[in-house]
Motif scaffolding. Structure first.
Motif, mmCIF file in Angstrom:
data_model
loop_
_atom_site.group_PDB
_atom_site.id
_atom_site.type_symbol
_atom_site.label_atom_id
_atom_site.label_comp_id
_atom_site.label_asym_id
_atom_site.label_seq_id
_atom_site.Cartn_x
_atom_site.Cartn_y
_atom_site.Cartn_z
ATOM 1 N N LYS A 14 0.846 -1.230 -0.020
ATOM 2 C CA LYS A 14 0.042 -0.066 0.026
ATOM 3 C C LYS A 14 0.831 1.484 -0.005
ATOM 4 N N THR A 15 2.043 1.218 0.566
ATOM 5 C CA THR A 15 2.906 2.494 0.845
ATOM 6 C C THR A 15 3.486 2.808 -0.584
ATOM 7 N N GLN A 16 3.586 1.748 -1.421
ATOM 8 C CA GLN A 16 4.409 1.771 -2.730
ATOM 9 C C GLN A 16 3.571 2.188 -3.799
ATOM 10 N N GLU A 17 2.268 2.315 -3.699
ATOM 11 C CA GLU A 17 1.243 2.474 -4.718
ATOM 12 C C GLU A 17 1.468 3.907 -5.459
ATOM 13 N N PRO A 18 1.267 4.078 -6.453
ATOM 14 C CA PRO A 18 0.877 3.349 -7.625
ATOM 15 C C PRO A 18 2.112 2.509 -8.001
ATOM 16 N N HIS A 19 3.275 2.480 -7.445
ATOM 17 C CA HIS A 19 4.391 1.642 -7.923
ATOM 18 C C HIS A 19 4.290 0.249 -7.823
ATOM 19 N N GLU A 20 4.673 -0.696 -8.221
ATOM 20 C CA GLU A 20 4.720 -2.171 -7.910
ATOM 21 C C GLU A 20 5.828 -2.223 -6.694
ATOM 22 N N ASN A 39 12.110 -0.844 -5.262
ATOM 23 C CA ASN A 39 11.883 -1.348 -6.680
ATOM 24 C C ASN A 39 12.856 -0.281 -7.360
ATOM 25 N N GLN A 40 13.824 -1.070 -8.375
ATOM 26 C CA GLN A 40 14.814 -0.370 -9.196
ATOM 27 C C GLN A 40 14.345 -0.290 -10.685
ATOM 28 N N ALA A 41 13.146 -0.531 -10.793
ATOM 29 C CA ALA A 41 12.731 -0.481 -12.413
ATOM 30 C C ALA A 41 12.595 0.895 -12.687
ATOM 31 N N GLU A 42 12.783 1.192 -14.017
ATOM 32 C CA GLU A 42 12.739 2.515 -14.583
ATOM 33 C C GLU A 42 11.275 2.673 -14.851
ATOM 34 N N ASP A 43 10.521 1.941 -15.165
ATOM 35 C CA ASP A 43 8.961 2.260 -14.958
ATOM 36 C C ASP A 43 8.400 1.259 -13.804
ATOM 37 N N LYS A 44 8.423 2.052 -12.705
ATOM 38 C CA LYS A 44 8.053 1.367 -11.461
ATOM 39 C C LYS A 44 6.458 1.107 -11.524
ATOM 40 N N HIS A 47 6.529 -2.568 -13.734
ATOM 41 C CA HIS A 47 7.692 -3.304 -13.623
ATOM 42 C C HIS A 47 8.326 -3.309 -12.271
ATOM 43 N N PHE A 48 8.862 -4.241 -11.848
ATOM 44 C CA PHE A 48 9.610 -4.354 -10.629
ATOM 45 C C PHE A 48 11.141 -4.871 -10.883
ATOM 46 N N GLU A 49 12.078 -4.313 -10.275
ATOM 47 C CA GLU A 49 13.453 -5.073 -10.491
ATOM 48 C C GLU A 49 14.086 -4.822 -9.144
ATOM 49 N N ILE A 50 14.611 -5.761 -8.576
ATOM 50 C CA ILE A 50 15.540 -5.878 -7.384
ATOM 51 C C ILE A 50 16.769 -6.036 -7.668
ATOM 52 N N SER A 51 17.592 -5.139 -6.723
ATOM 53 C CA SER A 51 19.254 -5.142 -7.053
ATOM 54 C C SER A 51 19.564 -6.314 -6.546
ATOM 55 N N PRO A 52 20.944 -6.540 -7.032
ATOM 56 C CA PRO A 52 21.640 -7.738 -6.427
ATOM 57 C C PRO A 52 22.026 -7.766 -4.972
ATOM 58 N N GLU A 53 22.138 -6.103 -4.516
ATOM 59 C CA GLU A 53 22.579 -6.003 -3.090
ATOM 60 C C GLU A 53 21.549 -6.332 -2.290
ATOM 61 N N ASP A 54 20.084 -6.222 -2.629
ATOM 62 C CA ASP A 54 19.178 -6.469 -1.891
ATOM 63 C C ASP A 54 18.826 -7.836 -1.827
ATOM 64 N N PHE A 55 18.958 -8.581 -2.982
ATOM 65 C CA PHE A 55 19.219 -10.118 -3.010
ATOM 66 C C PHE A 55 19.711 -10.624 -1.743
ATOM 67 N N LEU A 56 21.131 -10.110 -1.923
ATOM 68 C CA LEU A 56 22.076 -10.781 -1.095
ATOM 69 C C LEU A 56 21.985 -10.483 0.272
ATOM 70 N N GLN A 57 21.210 -9.328 0.560
ATOM 71 C CA GLN A 57 20.936 -8.969 2.028
ATOM 72 C C GLN A 57 20.017 -9.800 2.589
ATOM 73 N N ALA A 58 18.792 -10.011 1.665
ATOM 74 C CA ALA A 58 17.615 -11.096 2.185
ATOM 75 C C ALA A 58 18.387 -12.527 2.320
ATOM 76 N N ASN A 59 19.347 -13.015 1.098
ATOM 77 C CA ASN A 59 19.702 -14.283 1.450
ATOM 78 C C ASN A 59 20.513 -14.578 2.796
ATOM 79 N N SER A 60 20.864 -13.436 3.215
ATOM 80 C CA SER A 60 21.928 -13.469 4.373
ATOM 81 C C SER A 60 21.073 -13.685 5.740
#
Length: 247
Positions: A14-20, A39-44, A47-60
């Motif tokens: 809800k806090t991110q609307e109207p972005h994905e 969300n790192q996408a140009e057209d938020k 679309h959505f795009e997750i940075s490698p850094e955020d993925f690594l952080q979650a995975n840790s």
């Protein structure tokens, strides 16, 4: 789904609307929690795009069990790009849409599946191949040996779900569904044509596999069917999945 987890995801979306929105569901020990990401996408909005850094952080933080994103202005279905992303991520997708969370389980590898009628069989393979290409079909309840009980599940449903029978079977192309009649009065087996005389199918007591469309299978062919909206699909996605597990 844990209510606390559900509410955390819905609140963040809800806090991110109207972005994905986007993020991960992470399991650590007995605790499952949501890790929001930027969300790192140009057209938020679309679309959505997750940075490698955020993925690594979650995975840790633990084991990633699902990727979360939202369609605040769309439908509760995965886009073709979403399906491609899910295939690469190899996790469940949780989609927030209309104040609900819709869960799309990851697709098992198309090759090497163990046969379990009604769970992992030739129709499941058919559905999953087309799911990866961008089309959704229902999962019919089907008893083992349904063709001996007066049912005709394939022929009763092909046209109703957007397929048309080929008149010229020599014009078969990638993605066409080949119905076969094996020891039955009605077609009871399905294969997907992959090109170069190869098909993908799943027989009882066998692992799902690629096979040469010749001899036995050609002899038992009942009919060949093409999805009318095949031009809207991308068969490279399931074909890439097959190539990945062949290497």
């Amino acid at each position: 789904m844990i209510e606390k987890l559900k509410q955390a995801i819905l609140a963040y979306a809800k806090t991110q609307e109207p972005h994905e929105c986007c993020g991960f569901v992470v399991l650590k020990g007995d605790e499952t929690f949501f890790v929001p990401c930027e969300n790192q996408a140009e057209d938020k909005v679309n679309h959505f795009e997750i940075s490698p850094e955020d993925f690594l952080q979650a995975n840790s933080l633990g084991k990633i069990t699902a990727l979360v994103h939202s369609h605040p202005n769309g439908e509760p279905v995965l886009s073709l790009l979403d399906r491609q992303t899910q295939l690469a991520a190899d996790v469940d997708f949780w989609l927030v849409c209309g104040e609900e969370i819709h869960i799309f389980p990851k697709i098992s590898p198309l090759l090497g599946r163990e046969f379990h009628h009604g769970v992992m069989d030739c129709y499941t393979l058919f559905r999953d191949f087309y799911y990866l290409a961008g089309a959704d079909f229902p999962d019919f309840e089907r008893d083992d040996y349904w063709w001996e009980d007066g049912f005709n599940l394939y022929l009763d449903n092909m046209a109703a779900h957007g397929f048309e029978r080929l008149v010229d079977e020599s014009a078969v192309q990638i993605g066409d569904v080949i119905l076969m009649q094996v020891g039955a009065d009605v077609p009871n087996h399905a294969a997907i044509y992959l090109g170069e005389q190869m098909v993908l199918h799943h027989s009882p007591r066998r692992l799902s596999k690629r096979d040469l469309y010749d001899g036995y299978w050609f002899k038992h062919t009942h009919s060949i069917w093409r999805f009318k909206q095949w031009s809207t699909l991308d068969f490279t996605v399931p074909l890439n999945s097959l190539a990945l597990h062949l290497s």
